[in-house]
Design an enzyme around this catalytic site. Structure first.
Site, PDB file in Angstrom:
ATOM      1  N   HIS A 247      31.068  40.919   1.197  1.00  0.00           N
ATOM      2  CA  HIS A 247      31.396  39.571   0.844  1.00  0.00           C
ATOM      3  C   HIS A 247      30.699  39.031  -0.554  1.00  0.00           C
ATOM      4  O   HIS A 247      30.374  38.080  -0.748  1.00  0.00           O
ATOM      5  CB  HIS A 247      31.261  38.272   1.841  1.00  0.00           C
ATOM      6  CG  HIS A 247      32.056  38.337   2.978  1.00  0.00           C
ATOM      7  ND1 HIS A 247      33.495  37.952   2.930  1.00  0.00           N
ATOM      8  CD2 HIS A 247      31.795  38.925   4.011  1.00  0.00           C
ATOM      9  CE1 HIS A 247      33.887  38.423   4.060  1.00  0.00           C
ATOM     10  NE2 HIS A 247      33.120  38.791   4.862  1.00  0.00           N
ATOM     11  N   ASP A 309      27.961  39.685   8.007  1.00  0.00           N
ATOM     12  CA  ASP A 309      29.307  40.273   8.702  1.00  0.00           C
ATOM     13  C   ASP A 309      30.153  40.876   7.748  1.00  0.00           C
ATOM     14  O   ASP A 309      30.340  40.881   6.517  1.00  0.00           O
ATOM     15  CB  ASP A 309      30.063  38.911   9.138  1.00  0.00           C
ATOM     16  CG  ASP A 309      30.436  37.773   8.323  1.00  0.00           C
ATOM     17  OD1 ASP A 309      29.624  37.813   6.967  1.00  0.00           O
ATOM     18  OD2 ASP A 309      31.547  37.074   8.124  1.00  0.00           O
ATOM     19  N   GLU A 310      31.196  41.508   8.524  1.00  0.00           N
ATOM     20  CA  GLU A 310      32.331  42.319   7.833  1.00  0.00           C
ATOM     21  C   GLU A 310      31.904  43.057   6.627  1.00  0.00           C
ATOM     22  O   GLU A 310      32.549  42.954   5.485  1.00  0.00           O
ATOM     23  CB  GLU A 310      33.344  41.104   7.563  1.00  0.00           C
ATOM     24  CG  GLU A 310      33.924  40.371   8.656  1.00  0.00           C
ATOM     25  CD  GLU A 310      34.774  39.379   8.201  1.00  0.00           C
ATOM     26  OE1 GLU A 310      35.654  39.110   9.160  1.00  0.00           O
ATOM     27  OE2 GLU A 310      34.741  38.777   6.878  1.00  0.00           O
ATOM     28  N   VAL A 311      30.915  43.946   6.705  1.00  0.00           N
ATOM     29  CA  VAL A 311      30.531  44.662   5.635  1.00  0.00           C
ATOM     30  C   VAL A 311      31.435  46.066   5.846  1.00  0.00           C
ATOM     31  O   VAL A 311      31.437  46.963   6.489  1.00  0.00           O
ATOM     32  CB  VAL A 311      29.095  45.364   6.051  1.00  0.00           C
ATOM     33  CG1 VAL A 311      28.620  46.369   4.739  1.00  0.00           C
ATOM     34  CG2 VAL A 311      27.873  44.118   6.015  1.00  0.00           C
TER      35      VAL A 311
END
Length: 507
Positions: A247, A309-311
């Site tokens: 992100h 998160d969400e790498v």
């Protein structure tokens, strides 16, 4: 005719129903205290000559809270509930509180006593006291009440995303005021993301100069200091989040060298396509050290949220440079994910069922209210609390308050009140009152139970935001004041409240 939850039914014709929010309570607190004893037939008058004395200890936090208390009860106290169904023949409705005013006592005795071991307990107690006072034909009243209260969870948070849509400073202050009125104590500020970088860094000015949606849509150090001070006066910690290593596309507008360049299957660079932060370069760590040093000098709280998160791993895998005592926030999942994190030795924050940006049709706050973060497991002492999430992909600064409140109030009561407080119908009536209370105090909150109304004065006085005085606070003191979570308080024997005494133990 009877008014149940969300509809009015006609006894003589049960198939004929009218959608209608439940009848509001009057003078009932939100969230519900741990111990709440009320003598509904004993109601006492409050004079405008009310005085407040603080014993043993005082500070600017308490003085400001008392100033707000006076404004809230003398200018914005709720009027007794009125229903237009009174005008329907044989409706069966009546003014439920009318008899209280006929039988009002006028006894001058000990007044109101609020006792607390900490400033934070007194702060919450003052807010609850302002909620149990109501008005009728210009006269203020309070019932004979005894309360003992403390929060069920230490961490009662609201996540605000100001990267997908920029949230103005005014909206951030309103969010904090709503948190104060709902006894929530942690603002989790998701400042930056792929879409924009509105934090104005002095050490790396290009992060916002090139990464903000517009050069004016930024948070200066002065803006952040004001927001933190506004929060401190309301007993709210401000935890910034700089989501890494994923992100981070928003970082790349000003500093693309920080990101991992993506390659295609032929090992050719894909122009403009970047993945997570590049861990293969020493300059990445030097950059982060300099930036985070600046951040922790502005945000006094001892916690910095790193997201994590969400790498997306594809760029790391494709890039030839890349070599092969935390608190875990559970964004998605339930008991299995929570307990797995606990079993690995982590403390946990729960958010899965409190995504407020998912807005279903109709009355749905009960889903948030019924969400139980502990799953009735003996390991629940590792659960610090939870956060409602206001992700802003489809929520703007103009709509944030109406989406957040009073829907977040449902989670606020779950995080504060006893786990035994589960009566949806009783909560719905109190939530009706709480919605109107927040509206009356100047927050443009949304609907909660369907067709209803809130009585607001036509010539409503505009109350300016209180002045925020920037001070050179001792850094350790701000951390201590901002991060302490646990408190207990009580005020007892509410009778003729010409005097409110606030006292602290010598603990």
């Amino acid at each position: 005719m009877e008014n149940s939850m969300y509809e009015v039914r006609f006894k003589t014709s049960p198939d004929f129903r009218i959608k209608r929010a439940p009848n509001s309570t009057i003078g009932e607190p939100w969230p519900l205290p741990q111990l709440y004893n009320v003598k509904y037939d004993n109601v006492f008058k409050i004079n405008e000559s009310l005085s407040i004395h603080i014993r043993n200890y005082s500070c600017d936090i308490l003085q400001k809270a008392i100033d707000r208390f006076k404004v809230n009860i003398f200018e914005f106290s709720l009027e007794e509930y009125y229903t237009n169904f009174l005008h329907i023949e044989a409706s069966g409705f009546q003014n439920l509180n009318k008899k209280y005013h006929q039988d009002t006592l006028d006894i001058k005795k000990t007044g109101i006593v609020l006792r607390s071991e900490e400033v934070w307990g007194a702060l919450r107690g003052i807010e609850t006291l302002s909620q149990v006072i109501f008005s009728y034909k210009g006269q203020l009243y309070v019932r004979d009440t005894s309360i003992r209260d403390f929060p069920r969870f230490k961490h009662r948070g609201v996540l605000v995303d100001s990267a997908r849509h920029f949230m103005t400073k005014e909206v951030m202050l309103d969010i904090l005021e709503g948190m104060y009125q709902n006894k929530m104590n942690v603002l989790h500020w998701h400042l930056v993301d792929d879409q924009s970088f509105p934090y104005q860094s002095k050490v790396f000015p290009d992060l916002s100069n090139k990464g903000a949606y517009h050069p004016s849509l930024v948070y200066t150090h002065e803006d952040i200091t004001d927001i933190i001070e506004y929060a401190r006066l309301r007993g709210v910690r401000v935890i910034p989040e700089f989501d890494t290593p994923g992100h981070v596309y928003g970082w790349g507008f000003g500093h693309p060298e920080m990101l991992t360049q993506c390659y295609d299957e032929r090992k050719q660079k894909i122009p403009g396509c970047y993945g997570p932060l590049n861990p293969a370069r020493n300059t990445t760590y030097q950059f982060l050290e300099k930036l985070y040093t600046e951040i922790i000098n502005i945000f006094p709280d001892k916690t910095l949220h790193l997201g994590s998160d969400e790498v997306p791993l594809e760029c790391w895998n494709s890039n030839p440079e890349v070599p092969k005592d935390a608190i875990i926030q559970i964004w998605l999942g339930g008991a299995r994910e929570v307990l797995r994190a606990i079993d690995q030795g982590y403390r946990v924050l729960f958010s899965s069922c409190w995504y407020l940006d998912n807005i279903p049709h109709g009355v749905h706050w009960m889903n948030y209210y019924k969400c139980e973060p502990t799953f009735k497991d003996p390991r629940e002492d590792k659960i610090l609390g939870g956060e409602v999430c206001l992700w802003s992909e489809y929520i703007t600064s103009e709509t944030a308050i109406s989406v957040l409140w009073p829907r977040a109030s449902a989670a606020a009561e779950r995080l504060w009140s006893s786990s035994a407080v589960t009566d949806i119908e009783a909560a719905g009536k109190r939530l009706q009152e709480h919605r109107c209370r927040m509206l009356r105090r100047g927050l443009q909150v949304g609907q909660i139970n369907g067709p209803d109304y809130c009585f607001l004065p036509r010539q409503r006085k505009v109350v300016e935001k209180e002045d925020i005085h920037r001070k050179n606070y001792n850094h350790e003191n701000i951390i201590r004041l901002s991060s302490k979570n646990s408190f207990s308080w009580k005020y007892i024997n509410i009778i003729e409240p010409f005097v409110i005494g606030i006292s602290f133990s010598s603990k």
